[in-house]
Structure formats: structure tokens, C-alpha cells
Motif scaffolding. Structure first.
Motif, PDB file in Angstrom:
ATOM      1  N   LEU A  65       5.725  -6.564  63.446  1.00 30.00           N
ATOM      2  CA  LEU A  65       6.637  -7.698  63.662  1.00 30.00           C
ATOM      3  C   LEU A  65       7.924  -7.267  64.380  1.00 30.00           C
ATOM      4  N   GLU A 111      10.202  -3.385  52.776  1.00 29.39           N
ATOM      5  CA  GLU A 111       9.035  -4.164  53.205  1.00 29.39           C
ATOM      6  C   GLU A 111       7.896  -3.949  52.220  1.00 29.39           C
ATOM      7  N   LYS A 112       7.404  -5.037  51.669  1.00 30.10           N
ATOM      8  CA  LYS A 112       6.240  -5.051  50.771  1.00 30.10           C
ATOM      9  C   LYS A 112       6.254  -3.879  49.774  1.00 30.10           C
ATOM     10  N   THR A 128      11.873  -5.641  58.935  1.00 31.09           N
ATOM     11  CA  THR A 128      12.633  -5.375  57.699  1.00 31.09           C
ATOM     12  C   THR A 128      13.396  -4.054  57.786  1.00 31.09           C
ATOM     13  N   ARG A 138      -6.545 -13.748  58.195  1.00 33.29           N
ATOM     14  CA  ARG A 138      -6.675 -14.426  56.900  1.00 33.29           C
ATOM     15  C   ARG A 138      -7.368 -15.779  57.026  1.00 33.29           C
ATOM     16  N   LEU A 161       9.166 -17.476  61.809  1.00 34.06           N
ATOM     17  CA  LEU A 161       7.768 -17.078  61.632  1.00 34.06           C
ATOM     18  C   LEU A 161       6.938 -18.321  61.307  1.00 34.06           C
ATOM     19  N   TYR A 174       6.030  -9.488  50.290  1.00 39.52           N
ATOM     20  CA  TYR A 174       7.170  -9.850  51.142  1.00 39.52           C
ATOM     21  C   TYR A 174       8.073  -8.656  51.452  1.00 39.52           C
ATOM     22  N   GLY A 175       9.036  -8.895  52.373  1.00 44.87           N
ATOM     23  CA  GLY A 175      10.209  -8.039  52.444  1.00 44.87           C
ATOM     24  C   GLY A 175      11.117  -8.467  51.304  1.00 44.87           C
ATOM     25  N   ASP A 227       5.658 -19.687  57.692  1.00 48.88           N
ATOM     26  CA  ASP A 227       6.589 -20.299  56.749  1.00 48.88           C
ATOM     27  C   ASP A 227       7.049 -21.638  57.303  1.00 48.88           C
ATOM     28  N   TYR A 281      15.402 -16.098  60.418  1.00 47.09           N
ATOM     29  CA  TYR A 281      16.434 -15.082  60.642  1.00 47.09           C
ATOM     30  C   TYR A 281      17.350 -15.563  61.758  1.00 47.09           C
ATOM     31  N   ARG A 334       9.977 -24.837  50.775  1.00 43.02           N
ATOM     32  CA  ARG A 334       9.258 -23.920  51.653  1.00 43.02           C
ATOM     33  C   ARG A 334       7.761 -23.986  51.354  1.00 43.02           C
ATOM     34  N   GLN A 364       8.543  -2.287  61.590  1.00 42.85           N
ATOM     35  CA  GLN A 364       8.866  -3.407  60.705  1.00 42.85           C
ATOM     36  C   GLN A 364      10.240  -3.983  61.022  1.00 42.85           C
ATOM     37  N   VAL A 384      12.135 -12.291  51.506  1.00 42.55           N
ATOM     38  CA  VAL A 384      12.492 -12.803  52.836  1.00 42.55           C
ATOM     39  C   VAL A 384      11.397 -13.770  53.289  1.00 42.55           C
ATOM     40  N   VAL A 385      11.816 -14.948  53.768  1.00 42.48           N
ATOM     41  CA  VAL A 385      10.816 -15.969  54.073  1.00 42.48           C
ATOM     42  C   VAL A 385      10.905 -16.548  55.484  1.00 42.48           C
ATOM     43  N   GLY A 386      10.769 -15.690  56.487  1.00 41.68           N
ATOM     44  CA  GLY A 386      10.422 -16.197  57.815  1.00 41.68           C
ATOM     45  C   GLY A 386      11.488 -16.890  58.642  1.00 41.68           C
TER      46      GLY A 386
HETATM   47  C1  G1P Z   1       6.456 -10.898  57.285  1.00 39.85           C
HETATM   48  C2  G1P Z   1       7.618  -9.921  57.060  1.00 39.85           C
HETATM   49  C3  G1P Z   1       8.058  -9.946  55.595  1.00 39.85           C
HETATM   50  C4  G1P Z   1       8.388 -11.359  55.187  1.00 39.85           C
HETATM   51  C5  G1P Z   1       7.202 -12.306  55.460  1.00 39.85           C
HETATM   52  C6  G1P Z   1       7.656 -13.735  55.234  1.00 39.85           C
HETATM   53  O1  G1P Z   1       5.321 -10.393  56.621  1.00 39.85           O
HETATM   54  O2  G1P Z   1       7.222  -8.624  57.461  1.00 39.85           O
HETATM   55  O3  G1P Z   1       9.203  -9.141  55.447  1.00 39.85           O
HETATM   56  O4  G1P Z   1       8.718 -11.397  53.807  1.00 39.85           O
HETATM   57  O5  G1P Z   1       6.774 -12.202  56.828  1.00 39.85           O
HETATM   58  O6  G1P Z   1       6.635 -14.652  55.267  1.00 39.85           O
HETATM   59  P1  G1P Z   1       3.819 -10.957  56.899  1.00 39.85           P
HETATM   60  O7  G1P Z   1       3.659 -12.145  55.970  1.00 39.85           O
HETATM   61  O8  G1P Z   1       3.775 -11.347  58.336  1.00 39.85           O
HETATM   62  O9  G1P Z   1       2.925  -9.833  56.541  1.00 39.85           O
END
Ligand code: G1P
Length: 293
Positions: free
Chosen positions: A109, A189-190, A230, A16, A129, A169-170, A132, A206, A251, A228, A202-204
Motif C-alpha cells: 500500500l 501494521e497488523k 503504516t 478475498r 481506501l 489492521y494498522g 472502507d 488519511y 463505517r 507499508q 486505522v480505517v482507510g
Molecule cells: C490496509 C492498511 C491497514 C488498515 C486497513 C484499513 O490494510 O494496511 O493499516 O488498517 O487497510 O482497512 P488491508 O486491509 O488493505 O490489508
């Protein structure tokens, strides 16, 4: 039990952000003058994490250099009397114990996290992650560790996203608990547009129990043909329980251009020496945008 170790997946290609990510790991893209991954690692360290397991891939060596001593640079800066910067570079090199493991194939992931299994071992651990970023008084990952301490269950961070954004997102759904928490019953997931079970994304961040390892090892490819995280978490929620919680703090999604620019402005505004200049710049830019409408 204390959370001592954290996994930071950093093997992604960063498509990206091409072309800059052709030769520069996306984890080193700066927020003002600090790499995004440094902000994430500082969050973990502020929450008491002692060891980071970095899951890397080809071309990511510069990340390790960033957290290592740089004797020539330190010597040159010292000779020039730049003692504050020398101290800052030394602090960085001492910040945390960094272990790296390699994800040799881009299998998703869940697979990236699984690559850290031997390095983490049989104890609860954090996953952060790098896309985030959180600006929070109590570090976001520390807030999740508090939930795990209280409940004995894994904990994940969620935010309510704007309608129509769920497919990025998840997404979770479950029973509401006091304090903005949810006992997770469903995770997707998505989800395709219009099919998400809620707007809680879900935001990165856990905090996971070691019971996730055999689940991850048994998880088959899901969305996009990838293993995944997720899907493994949905199974963990079913077999052991899982709590989702909102985080006190702001965030930033540094994983796309606008979110990254916004994070840059937000962090610059926190710096006393930059604040006035950034405000003036924002005024100038919005006046310019207004006049070209
Ligand atoms: C990943 C996870 C997703 C989560 C997201 C958060 O997706 O697979 O579940 O909601 O990070 O930022 P990605 O953004 O890496 O595709």
C-alpha cells in the motif's frame, strides 16, 4: 490550505472476492447498484476534492470506463425516454477529474501511494481506501481535512475494534486529546494477536502532508515483505506529528463478504423505494434461519 487531490489505490487483486474478481475489478462490486468506488469518489467530491489519482494495475480499465461518457448507451436510453438515467450517467462522467497511474508491481500500500507522487505534487492530499465505506453527514475525509486545517498536521481515521480484531489492521497508540482525538506516538501494521498497543485501528482515510513523500520513498519492506503505509506514517508521526481521530458516522468494511452484505443492506434501507422490501426480506430470512437452527 484546501485539500484538492486524493489518491485511491485500486491495484489490488481482490483475492478475498474470487472468483468474481477474476475478471471484474473489486472496486466495481456493487452496493445495491452503485460500484463501491463510486461511493468513495462521491465522498471525496462532497468534501471538495477536485482530482482523483487512481493507482491501478492490470485489468482495471473498466473503472475508468465507469467514470467516462458512454455515448451509445446514453443515446439508446435517451431514445427510450429514460431521461433520468441519462442525466445520472452524464453526472457520473462529469463528477471529477480522474488521473490514473499504474502500480506495476504489487509492492504494498505504501508503494501504491508513492506511485501517485508526481501526480499529487507538493501539497497536502487525501488517501481513501475502497474497502472502507462511510455513511456520514459530513464526509469522513472532510472531517479529517478539518483536523488538518485546525492542527496543521496529517490526520488519520481510527475506530475502536472489538478485542481480538486488532491483527487485521494498522493499530495506533498515543496521547488522548479532546474530541476523540489522539496524538499518534506508535503505529504497528497488523500486530500479532495479543501484542497490539491499543484497540484503535486505522480505517482507510488519511489526509497527509507532502512531507510524507521522502519518508515513503525511504520506507523499506515491512509486514508481509510489503512497503507499508503504516510504517511511513509511524515515521511521519515521530518527525512531524500526526493526529488520529474517530469519525462521526457509520463505517462499513466492504472488504469481506459479511461486511459487503451488511453495506448492501444498509444502503438499500436508505432508499425509499427499497426500504419496505428489504425489511420484509430480512424478516423472511431470519425466520428461515431460526427454523433451521
Ligand atoms: C490496509 C492498511 C491497514 C488498515 C486497513 C484499513 O490494510 O494496511 O493499516 O488498517 O487497510 O482497512 P488491508 O486491509 O488493505 O490489508
Amino acid at each position: 490550505m484546501r485539500i484538492r487531490k486524493a489518491v485511491i489505490p485500486a491495484a489490488g487483486l481482490g483475492t478475498r472476492f474470487l472468483p468474481v474478481t477474476k475478471a471484474v475489478p473489486k472496486e466495481l462490486l456493487p452496493i445495491v447498484d452503485v460500484p463501491t468506488i463510486q461511493l468513495v469518489i462521491e465522498e471525496a467530491v462532497a468534501a471538495g476534492i477536485e482530482e482523483i489519482v487512481l493507482v491501478t494495475g492490470r485489468g482495471k480499465g473498466a473503472i475508468e470506463d465507469h467514470f467516462d461518457h458512454a455515448f451509445e448507451l446514453e443515446r439508446t436510453l435517451a431514445d427510450r425516454g429514460k431521461t433520468e438515467m441519462v442525466e445520472e450517467l452524464r453526472r457520473l462522467a462529469r463528477l471529477v477529474r480522474l488521473v490514473s497511474v499504474r502500480q506495476k508491481e504489487p509492492l504494498g500500500l505504501g508503494h501504491a501511494v508513492l506511485c501517485a507522487r508526481a501526480a499529487i505534487g507538493n501539497e497536502p492530499f487525501a488517501v481513501l481506501l475502497g474497502d472502507d465505506l462511510y455513511d456520514a453527514v459530513r464526509p469522513a475525509i472532510g472531517q479529517l481535512a478539518d483536523v488538518t486545517r485546525e492542527t496543521g498536521l496529517g490526520a488519520i481515521a481510527v475506530i475502536e475494534v472489538a478485542p481480538g480484531q486488532e491483527h487485521r489492521y494498522g493499530v495506533i497508540a498515543g496521547e488522548s486529546l479532546p474530541g476523540g482525538r489522539v496524538r499518534v506516538r506508535q503505529m504497528v501494521e497488523k500486530p500479532a494477536p495479543g501484542t497490539a498497543p491499543s484497540r484503535l485501528a486505522v480505517v482507510g482515510r488519511y489526509v497527509l502532508p507532502p512531507e510524507i513523500w521522502p519518508i515513503l520513498a525511504a520506507t523499506r519492506p515491512g509486514k508481509g515483505g510489503e512497503i507499508q503505509l503504516t510504517d511511513a506514517l509511524a515515521e511521519l508521526a515521530r518527525t512531524h506529528g500526526l493526529i488520529a481521530t474517530t469519525i462521526d458516522g457509520e463505517r462499513h468494511d466492504a472488504g469481506d463478504q459479511l461486511g459487503w452484505l451488511r453495506a448492501n443492506l444498509a444502503w438499500a434501507l436508505k432508499r425509499p423505494e427499497l426500504r419496505d422490501g428489504v425489511r420484509a426480506l430480512c424478516d423472511e430470512m431470519s425466520a428461515r434461519a431460526g427454523s433451521s437452527d
